[in-house]
Design an enzyme around this catalytic site. Structure first.
Site, PDB file in Angstrom:
ATOM      1  N   GLU A  45      12.983 -20.811  45.672  1.00 25.24           N
ATOM      2  CA  GLU A  45      14.441 -20.675  45.785  1.00 25.24           C
ATOM      3  C   GLU A  45      14.914 -19.268  45.445  1.00 25.24           C
ATOM      4  O   GLU A  45      15.981 -18.837  45.916  1.00 25.24           O
ATOM      5  CB  GLU A  45      15.135 -21.693  44.867  1.00 25.24           C
ATOM      6  CG  GLU A  45      15.098 -23.124  45.351  1.00 25.24           C
ATOM      7  CD  GLU A  45      13.771 -23.816  45.092  1.00 25.24           C
ATOM      8  OE1 GLU A  45      13.614 -24.980  45.530  1.00 25.24           O
ATOM      9  OE2 GLU A  45      12.880 -23.206  44.442  1.00 25.24           O
TER      10      GLU A  45
ATOM     11  N   TYR B  51      19.441 -30.315  38.208  1.00 28.67           N
ATOM     12  CA  TYR B  51      19.334 -31.670  37.684  1.00 28.67           C
ATOM     13  C   TYR B  51      20.174 -31.763  36.411  1.00 28.67           C
ATOM     14  O   TYR B  51      19.958 -30.992  35.469  1.00 28.67           O
ATOM     15  CB  TYR B  51      17.872 -32.015  37.364  1.00 28.67           C
ATOM     16  CG  TYR B  51      16.875 -31.559  38.407  1.00 28.67           C
ATOM     17  CD1 TYR B  51      16.875 -32.116  39.688  1.00 28.67           C
ATOM     18  CD2 TYR B  51      15.941 -30.563  38.131  1.00 28.67           C
ATOM     19  CE1 TYR B  51      15.964 -31.701  40.650  1.00 28.67           C
ATOM     20  CE2 TYR B  51      15.022 -30.147  39.084  1.00 28.67           C
ATOM     21  CZ  TYR B  51      15.045 -30.718  40.340  1.00 28.67           C
ATOM     22  OH  TYR B  51      14.147 -30.295  41.292  1.00 28.67           O
ATOM     23  N   ARG B  52      21.087 -32.710  36.394  1.00 28.56           N
ATOM     24  CA  ARG B  52      21.965 -32.822  35.226  1.00 28.56           C
ATOM     25  C   ARG B  52      21.147 -33.100  33.965  1.00 28.56           C
ATOM     26  O   ARG B  52      20.044 -33.662  34.015  1.00 28.56           O
ATOM     27  CB  ARG B  52      22.981 -33.933  35.450  1.00 28.56           C
ATOM     28  CG  ARG B  52      22.377 -35.333  35.367  1.00 28.56           C
ATOM     29  CD  ARG B  52      23.416 -36.395  35.605  1.00 28.56           C
ATOM     30  NE  ARG B  52      22.879 -37.715  35.319  1.00 28.56           N
ATOM     31  CZ  ARG B  52      22.935 -38.744  36.133  1.00 28.56           C
ATOM     32  NH1 ARG B  52      23.477 -38.617  37.332  1.00 28.56           N
ATOM     33  NH2 ARG B  52      22.454 -39.920  35.771  1.00 28.56           N
TER      34      ARG B  52
ATOM     35  N   TRP C 165      15.665 -35.913  36.958  1.00 17.29           N
ATOM     36  CA  TRP C 165      15.162 -35.591  38.291  1.00 17.29           C
ATOM     37  C   TRP C 165      14.672 -36.859  38.973  1.00 17.29           C
ATOM     38  O   TRP C 165      13.909 -37.641  38.432  1.00 17.29           O
ATOM     39  CB  TRP C 165      14.086 -34.507  38.274  1.00 17.29           C
ATOM     40  CG  TRP C 165      13.053 -34.573  37.215  1.00 17.29           C
ATOM     41  CD1 TRP C 165      12.306 -35.655  36.854  1.00 17.29           C
ATOM     42  CD2 TRP C 165      12.623 -33.492  36.387  1.00 17.29           C
ATOM     43  NE1 TRP C 165      11.428 -35.316  35.867  1.00 17.29           N
ATOM     44  CE2 TRP C 165      11.603 -33.994  35.557  1.00 17.29           C
ATOM     45  CE3 TRP C 165      12.984 -32.144  36.281  1.00 17.29           C
ATOM     46  CZ2 TRP C 165      10.949 -33.199  34.622  1.00 17.29           C
ATOM     47  CZ3 TRP C 165      12.332 -31.362  35.354  1.00 17.29           C
ATOM     48  CH2 TRP C 165      11.343 -31.872  34.537  1.00 17.29           C
TER      49      TRP C 165
ATOM     50  N   ASP D   1      29.177 -40.059  38.864  1.00 19.42           N
ATOM     51  CA  ASP D   1      28.408 -39.241  39.790  1.00 19.42           C
ATOM     52  C   ASP D   1      29.191 -38.855  41.037  1.00 19.42           C
ATOM     53  O   ASP D   1      30.334 -39.274  41.244  1.00 19.42           O
ATOM     54  CB  ASP D   1      27.129 -39.987  40.193  1.00 19.42           C
ATOM     55  CG  ASP D   1      25.900 -39.108  40.081  1.00 19.42           C
ATOM     56  OD1 ASP D   1      25.969 -37.943  40.525  1.00 19.42           O
ATOM     57  OD2 ASP D   1      24.883 -39.582  39.556  1.00 19.42           O
TER      58      ASP D   1
END
Length: 482
Positions: A233, A173-174, A187, A282
């Site tokens: 993950e 998330y940037r 998010w 984006d």
């Protein structure tokens, strides 16, 4: 093959002629973006900027920017190798007897080695800065596009926990940098990190967050993967690298991060606190608007003695993230096939920026089979965001856009073969009539069977006879054509 860290990967890239070191002084404000954008669009190499204005840290970018480098990042010669391995695991049948159990042992042993491993120390903590000493100012954080609301951390692995179960999630998330100690946390509502935060808000609890930058690129890729919500993950990263991810405990929060990371940010997000985040150029090729998002507060920074800052730039395709998306397409195809075995292949073209377009080939067996597949795909995880799904017959190469467009134009009657639906859409879909909700289109581009509203005989494809093709094959090199 597991890389020991990002430096190990850089050495491999350099050995293969896939990296250029840039010693000319450049600014992290817009200039790195312009160089990286030109580079990826001409199929250029990974870039290591060694003289970045305002920082002593080098910047690595475009290291995922081709299918060759994506394969190298994940330690394979072709991404399809990973898909094939997943397929072999998905298709494991329960052992019928003792010999079957023995044959399963090698596969089970592989799986046993993928779980993350806790270690006491890690290179990511060679330097520790806590409290007032911790700030973001030394990092070469980029402003990517002229209309951006500021500088953004673009390749972070964000670690959060479910407050009820303690299960970990890692997402990408940037992070919009507001000042030396606070950032936005972008998010979307559909993401697991957002769900963890919403549950902390419900409980009125502060949420601890860790952010890791760098390390084995397989770990970074795993943070982008569309895994089931409660699947760790770091287990998936261990599967990809065929070696457990070593995890070290943070200094100021109750979280673990990859020990081989370059830089780690430790901090928290308070319930109820929001701040304007964005705008941001984006991956859609457009600016996403400024909106309110939670705020990350820094409590500690740890890093290597000579850290490398990894970054990426998104924008009009093709960009580096497109190749990450194509890797995901190939890796997760076997899992889609496990639920929809009639699917032969899927192409998520880079121009479709992940969620706009999907071309699917199927083994068609009955009338309206294509429509069944379309609706089933809309019910599968992040495929729910796919705006346009086009289904073709199994003999169509959906990776060949020339063939796809020919079949699409030739095989459909728009009124008969197009179906519409409504539901969730990607939060960045600016064309939707309202945020996160809109329409989707499914197109049946297969040959029509009796019972599908086509009352004429479907024509045969034009094709040369095998005998003539074989004869010409035998003399082709003598004709001097090419």
């Amino acid at each position: 093959m597991a890389y020991s860290d990002i430096r190990d990967f850089i050495a491999r890239l350099e050995k293969e002629g896939e990296l250029v070191r840039i010693r000319h002084g450049v600014s992290p404000e817009l200039e790195i973006t312009e160089i990286a954008d030109r580079t990826v669009k001409c199929n250029g190499p990974a870039l290591l900027f060694e003289n970045v204005e305002g920082s002593e840290l080098p910047v690595l970018i475009n290291h995922f920017g081709s299918m060759k480098r994506m394969s190298m990042a994940l330690g394979v010669s072709s991404i399809d190798e990973i898909g094939a391995e997943i397929e072999s695991l998905v298709n494991i049948e329960p052992p019928a007897g003792f010999m079957d159990k023995l044959r399963m042992l090698p596969k089970l042993a592989k799986l046993a080695s993928v779980f993350p491993k806790s270690v006491k120390t890690g290179a990511c903590q060679e330097v520790v800065k806590i409290g007032e000493e911790a700030n973001l100012d030394f990092l070469p954080i980029m402003k990517c596009w002229p209309g951006d609301g500021g500088r953004f951390i673009t390749l972070p692995m964000v670690f959060t926990k479910d407050p009820n179960t303690g299960r970990r999630n890692v997402g990408m998330y940037r992070m919009h940098v507001y000042d030396s100690r606070t950032t936005g946390m972008h998010w979307h509502v559909h993401k697991v990190g957002a769900r963890h935060y919403a549950e902390h808000e419900r409980l009125g609890k502060r949420m601890e967050v860790a952010v890791a930058l760098g390390g084995d690129p397989a770990i970074t890729y795993a943070a982008t993967a569309p895994l089931p919500d409660d699947f760790d993950e770091m287990i998936f990263a261990g599967f990809l690298r065929k070696s457990p991810v070593e995890m070290v405990k943070c200094k100021t929060i109750d979280a673990e991060v990859p020990a081989d990371a370059e830089i780690v940010l430790e901090g928290y997000v308070d319930p109820g606190e929001r701040r304007i985040e964005g705008p941001f150029g984006d991956h859609t090729g457009y600016y996403s608007p400024a909106e309110e998002y939670p705020v990350f507060h820094l409590t500690c920074i740890t890093h290597r003695k000579d850290p490398i800052y990894p970054a990426t730039v998104v924008g009009k395709p093709p960009m580096e993230d497109c190749f990450i998306g194509k890797a995901t397409e190939r890796i997760f195809l076997p899992l889609i096939r496990a639920q929809l075995p009639e699917i032969v292949d899927i192409n998520l073209p880079v121009e479709g920026i992940f969620h706009n377009l999907a071309f699917v080939s199927i083994k068609k067996r009955y009338p309206m089979h294509a429509r069944k597949v379309i609706h089933a795909l809309w019910g599968l995880g992040q495929m729910m965001f796919t705006k346009i799904i086009v289904v073709f017959d199994e003999d169509v190469d959906v990776q060949n856009l020339s063939e796809v467009l020919w079949r699409l134009g030739s095989n459909i009657d728009p009124k008969r073969d197009i179906t519409f639906s409504e539901g969730p859409v990607d939060a960045l879909d600016h064309a939707a009539p309202q945020p996160m909700f809109g329409s989707k289109m499914g197109i049946d581009a297969t040959r029509k069977l009796p019972g599908e509203g086509h009352n004429r005989q479907w024509p045969e494809d034009i094709s040369m006879s095998p005998e003539v093709k074989a004869k010409i094959d035998s003399i082709w090199s003598k004709l001097g054509i090419g």
